[in-house]
Enzyme design. Structure first.
Site, PDB file in Angstrom:
ATOM      1  CE  LYS A 578      -3.959  -2.454   2.672  1.00  0.00           C
ATOM      2  NZ  LYS A 578      -3.008  -2.686   4.063  1.00  0.00           N
ATOM      3  CD  GLU A 605     -10.532  -4.350  -5.615  1.00  0.00           C
ATOM      4  OE1 GLU A 605     -10.919  -3.940  -4.622  1.00  0.00           O
ATOM      5  OE2 GLU A 605     -10.830  -4.183  -6.369  1.00  0.00           O
ATOM      6  CB  ALA A 610      -7.912  -8.750   1.165  1.00  0.00           C
ATOM      7  N   GLY A 663      -2.072 -14.832  11.378  1.00  0.00           N
ATOM      8  CA  GLY A 663      -1.638 -13.897   9.680  1.00  0.00           C
ATOM      9  C   GLY A 663      -2.455 -12.743   8.789  1.00  0.00           C
ATOM     10  CG  ASP A 677      -3.810  -1.603   7.294  1.00  0.00           C
ATOM     11  OD1 ASP A 677      -2.896  -1.092   6.333  1.00  0.00           O
ATOM     12  OD2 ASP A 677      -4.613  -2.332   7.830  1.00  0.00           O
ATOM     13  CE  LYS A 681      -6.858  -1.993   4.800  1.00  0.00           C
ATOM     14  NZ  LYS A 681      -7.282  -2.813   6.106  1.00  0.00           N
TER      15      LYS A 681
END
Ligand code: ADP
Ligand code: ASP
Ligand code: MG
Length: 814
Positions: A578, A605, A610, A663, A677, A681
């Protein structure tokens, strides 16, 4: 009567000559044969090299000569029965002595004239042809050796002599009017009126054969070589080149003129006049059909017959306002060139008449500049014409086909294909017959250009996509596995041949032109050389493969820095990383502009949600004319997981750790917990709607105690443990009301914000489980009920599949 010609490879060894003899003995049962042979493959080059070394005073020519002699001697020994060997061995020795004498002379004089070169090179064909006669005799087949120097008469233009057909044809006719059934003829060599040896130009044995075929009114001419026919492109450059089964004389002439080496261009003219079909056949696969060159060549359904190219081209441009409307400029230009014996390969002139551009062999470029500037001295002095502009390191790529003229859109497809692959076209020429379109491109791009065009025009079966993956971690390895699994499906159903050509991690990189074996990539990468992302990028650019896609599945800023260079070379970029899109607006914008300007996709994308189609959906809405009013979203798989699992019983820190272990978090989980984060986005979504927005413009009501965000990741966990009360309080306050905690991002009226909120059961965001993400788009068309995209918003497998989808998008656009 049949004329056959066997090329250098076909007579290149005793074993190969055996194959030739077998073909001849078979054909001899049917017809009288005139057989033209080349020198043993590589001999002509080796002889020329000897001459050049000798002229430079370099004694290394002696060793080279010994090699030539040795090769012929051992071939004789292998080929000819012992009892008959001695005569042949002395023939070879005698000729090699003559060659040595000649080279010694060149060495002493330090001079190598074109006339001497012809004499020197003639030995190649003289040797091979006599050896073949002897080999036939050894097998009981009588053959008559013909000294072509006595039959083919030419002018004295050494190196490229012009044939005197009147005398030559008479000579050939009287030669064949005998009872002999098999003639063996050295190709390439001839002589001038004073009986001095000349040659017909490199590759000229084909021409010798055509001259014999025309003069003898042969039924057909067969050119036996090392490929099974004339192909849609040079097979050394295009792995999928296909045999052309039938082609017209004109097409064959154009293809060979523009570089298809399989046949020497002057070969066609004599046989065309007599309408004699020419077959290209393979000595090593004699039963294959091959190519027939003839008048009424059948169409094979393709509009284009073939693609060829010539390297070492220089482009000469004569420009100036003084040329407009003044007749005679081109005449003077071409006279200057022909006066200096410079052959023109391509001509273009703009309709403004302001410039004329011609392509010539680069070896002639400096001479051309001298003679043209001299021819226009007056105009140059008066500034009516500029001194000649010379550009080198260029190549010509040509599309050839008789049927192009009745099909519009061929050049559109040609230049579209080149453009999409970042290949710059320097000049264009189309013959008025519309049988040929040629483009001048940089030599560095020529291989790619031919492959791009071959794919556009011939490979309806599939399109090759060349992928370079940076990052072989969690997402990267899943992606490679998915690509591997899907390879055959994509080939069979979408006609895409997906090849991973390069893989790099932070330490090593591997690039394999033919594609990496994905069942074993970890080992292959492990054995790769140590590298860094700059070197990897340099190599990708240098490889210059068509339909290249660079995939960034790292979280590294170093990797994000190479996108600009790649896009500028028309290499598409698919980023899971990103960093680029969430850094300054200026940088995001620049990458978007480069993608537009250079016709390369820039897709990301997976930066939001995700594998969920969030950006794709937003793009579709905007492209179709909808207008976004607001966006409400839960965009952190990690935070959703954490707040869905935290119930005040287990420690908050332990739940975060579980998310990391499974994960879902960024490599540094603090990016998730701080809300950063999510800020990135929502900012990317806002930017995609056209908002010029920076991180500082986004409001973030962080729920994390400050001390957790300082120091190391260990500190982050230990501080969270210390602040368990704080997290429990947040939970209890919501639970008391029957609410859930959700970390929500909002974009509305040009403003973006993120923060923890209480969500009641009536709200859309309430029913969001596990690590899911949800995005609600409120638009002009989706006013009351938003358009909702919802599903797993974290995890390596789904992220990899989102990256995969972007790769497909990039592949289909390119
Ligand atoms: P020979 O020695 O038999 O005359 P050449 O080396 O002169 O053979 O020509 C055959 C070679 O031409 C092939 O091996 C192939 O590599 C090359 N070639 C270049 N373009 C084409 C094409 N369009 N079709 C077939 N072969 C081609
Ligand atoms: N031996 C010559 C050459 O190599 C002629 C030929 O092979 O056609 O150019
Ligand atoms: Mg040849």
């Amino acid at each position: 009567m049949l004329v056959l010609k066997f090329g250098g490879t076909s007579v290149g060894s005793a074993d190969n000559i055996e194959k030739v003899i077998a073909i001849l003995r078979e054909k001899l049962k049917e017809e009288k044969l005139l057989v033209v042979v080349s020198a043993m493959g590589g001999t002509t080059d080796a002889l020329l090299e000897c001459g050049k070394l000798a002229a430079l005073g370099n004694e290394a020519y002696k060793e080279k000569l010994r090699e030539i002699e040795q090769r012929h001697i051992s071939t004789v020994k292998e080929l000819i029965p012992v009892q008959q060997q001695s005569a042949q061995l002395s023939m070879v020795k005698k000729m090699c002595n003559e060659i040595e004498d000649l080279c010694n002379g060149i060495f002493l004089l330090n001079e190598l004239s074109v006339r001497t070169i012809d004499k020197l090179l003639s030995y190649g064909e003289l040797l091979s042809s006599q050896m073949i006669v002897a080999a036939l005799a050894g097998k009981g087949t009588e053959a008559k050796w013909v000294d072509s120097r006595e039959v083919i008469k030419t002018n004295s233009e050494f190196g490229n002599a012009a044939v005197d057909y009147a005398i030559t044809n008479k000579n050939i006719q009287s030669l064949i009017n005998t009872n002999d059934k098999l003639f063996i003829i050295p190709g390439f060599v001839a002589s001038d009126p004073r009986n001095i040896t000349t040659t017909l130009g490199r590759g000229g044995s084909d021409y010798t054969a055509a001259i014999f075929a025309a003069a003898a009114n042969a039924n057909s001419l067969e050119i036996w070589t090392d490929v099974s026919g004339m192909m849609t492109a040079d097979p050394r450059w295009v792995a999928n080149a296909k045999i052309i089964s039938s082609i017209s004389y004109q097409e064959a002439m154009e293809l060979s003129h523009f570089g298809a080496k399989v046949i020497y261009p002057p070969t066609i003219q004599p046989v065309l006049t007599k309408n004699i079909p020419v077959w290209i056949k393979n000595t090593f696969a004699k039963d294959e059909h091959g190519t027939v060159i003839k008048n009424d060549a059948e169409s094979d359904g393709n509009i284009i017959r073939g693609i060829s190219s010539i390297n070492n081209i220089a482009l000469l441009s004569l420009e100036g306002s003084g040329m407009v409307g003044v007749p005679g400029f081109s005449k003077r230009l071409f006279e200057a060139l022909s006066g200096a014996s410079i052959n023109v390969i391509l001509i273009t002139q703009g309709s403004s008449e302001h410039s004329i551009c011609v392509g010539v062999d680069a070896v002639n470029a400096d001479k051309a500049k001298r003679v043209i500037d001299q021819a226009f001295t007056g105009e140059i002095a008066m500034r009516r014409v500029e001194p000649l502009i010379v550009e080198k390191d260029l190549s010509i790529v040509a599309l050839v086909g008789d049927h192009m003229k009745s099909h519009p859109g061929i050049s559109g497809k040609m230049f579209g294909g080149l453009g999409k692959n970042g290949i710059n076209v320097r000049a264009i020429a189309q013959g008025s017959s519309e049988r040929n379109i040629s483009a001048v491109v940089n030599t560095a791009d020529v291989r790619k250009a031919i492959n791009v065009l071959h794919e556009e025009f011939f490979e309806t079966s599939y399109k090759q996509i060349n992928i370079f993956v940076a990052g072989a971690g969690n997402v990267g390895s899943k992606l490679i596995r998915q690509l591997h699994q899907q390879q055959s499906f994509l080939r069979d159903h979408l006609r895409l041949q997906i090849r991973v050509v390069g893989i790099a991690n932070s330490k090593k990189a591997i690039i394999k032109n033919e594609g990496i074996d994905l069942s074993n990539w970890e080992k292959i990468l492990g054995d790769g050389s140590s590298s860094n992302i700059e070197q990897f990028t340099d190599e990708i650019i240098e490889k210059n493969l068509r339909n290249s896609v660079f995939v960034d599945v790292t979280a590294s800023d170093k990797v994000a820095e190479v996108y600009e260079r790649l896009l500028q070379k028309t290499i598409s970029v698919v980023a899971c990383n990103k960093i680029a899109c969430s850094s300054s607006y200026a940088r995001y914008k620049k990458l978007k502009e480069l993608s537009n300007e250079f016709n390369a996709s820039f897709l990301f994308e997976t930066n939001v949600g995700a594998g969920l189609p969030v950006i794709g959906t937003l793009t579709d809405l905007l492209r179709s004319g909808d207008n976004v009013q607001s966006i409400e979203a839960v965009l952190s798989g990690t935070l959703n997981f954490v707040f869905n699992h935290y119930d005040g019983k287990r420690l908050f820190a332990d739940v975060v750790k579980q998310a990391q272990d499974e994960g879902y978090t960024e490599p540094d989980p603090r990016l998730d917990l701080s809300g950063k984060d999510v800020m990135r986005k929502i900012m990317i979504l806002a930017r995609e709607t056209g908002e010029k927005i920076e991180m500082d413009d986004i409001e973030n009501k962080s729920f994390m105690p400050e001390s957790c965000m300082q120091g190391s990741v260990e500190n982050f966990y230990s501080e969270m443990r210390k602040h368990e009360d704080h997290f429990k309080k947040l939970y209890d306050a919501a639970a008391k009301e029957g609410h859930k905690l959700k970390f929500v991002a909002r974009y509305d009226g040009g403003k973006a914000s993120v923060g923890l909120q209480h969500i009641s059961s009536e709200q859309d965001l309430y029913h969001l489980y596990g690590k899911d993400n949800v995005v609600l788009f409120y638009t002009d068309r989706y006013k009351e009920q938003p358009l909702v995209v919802k599903g797993a918003g974290a995890g390596a497998e789904v992220t990899a599949s989102g990256v995969f989808a972007d790769i497909m998008r990039a592949a289909r656009v390119n």
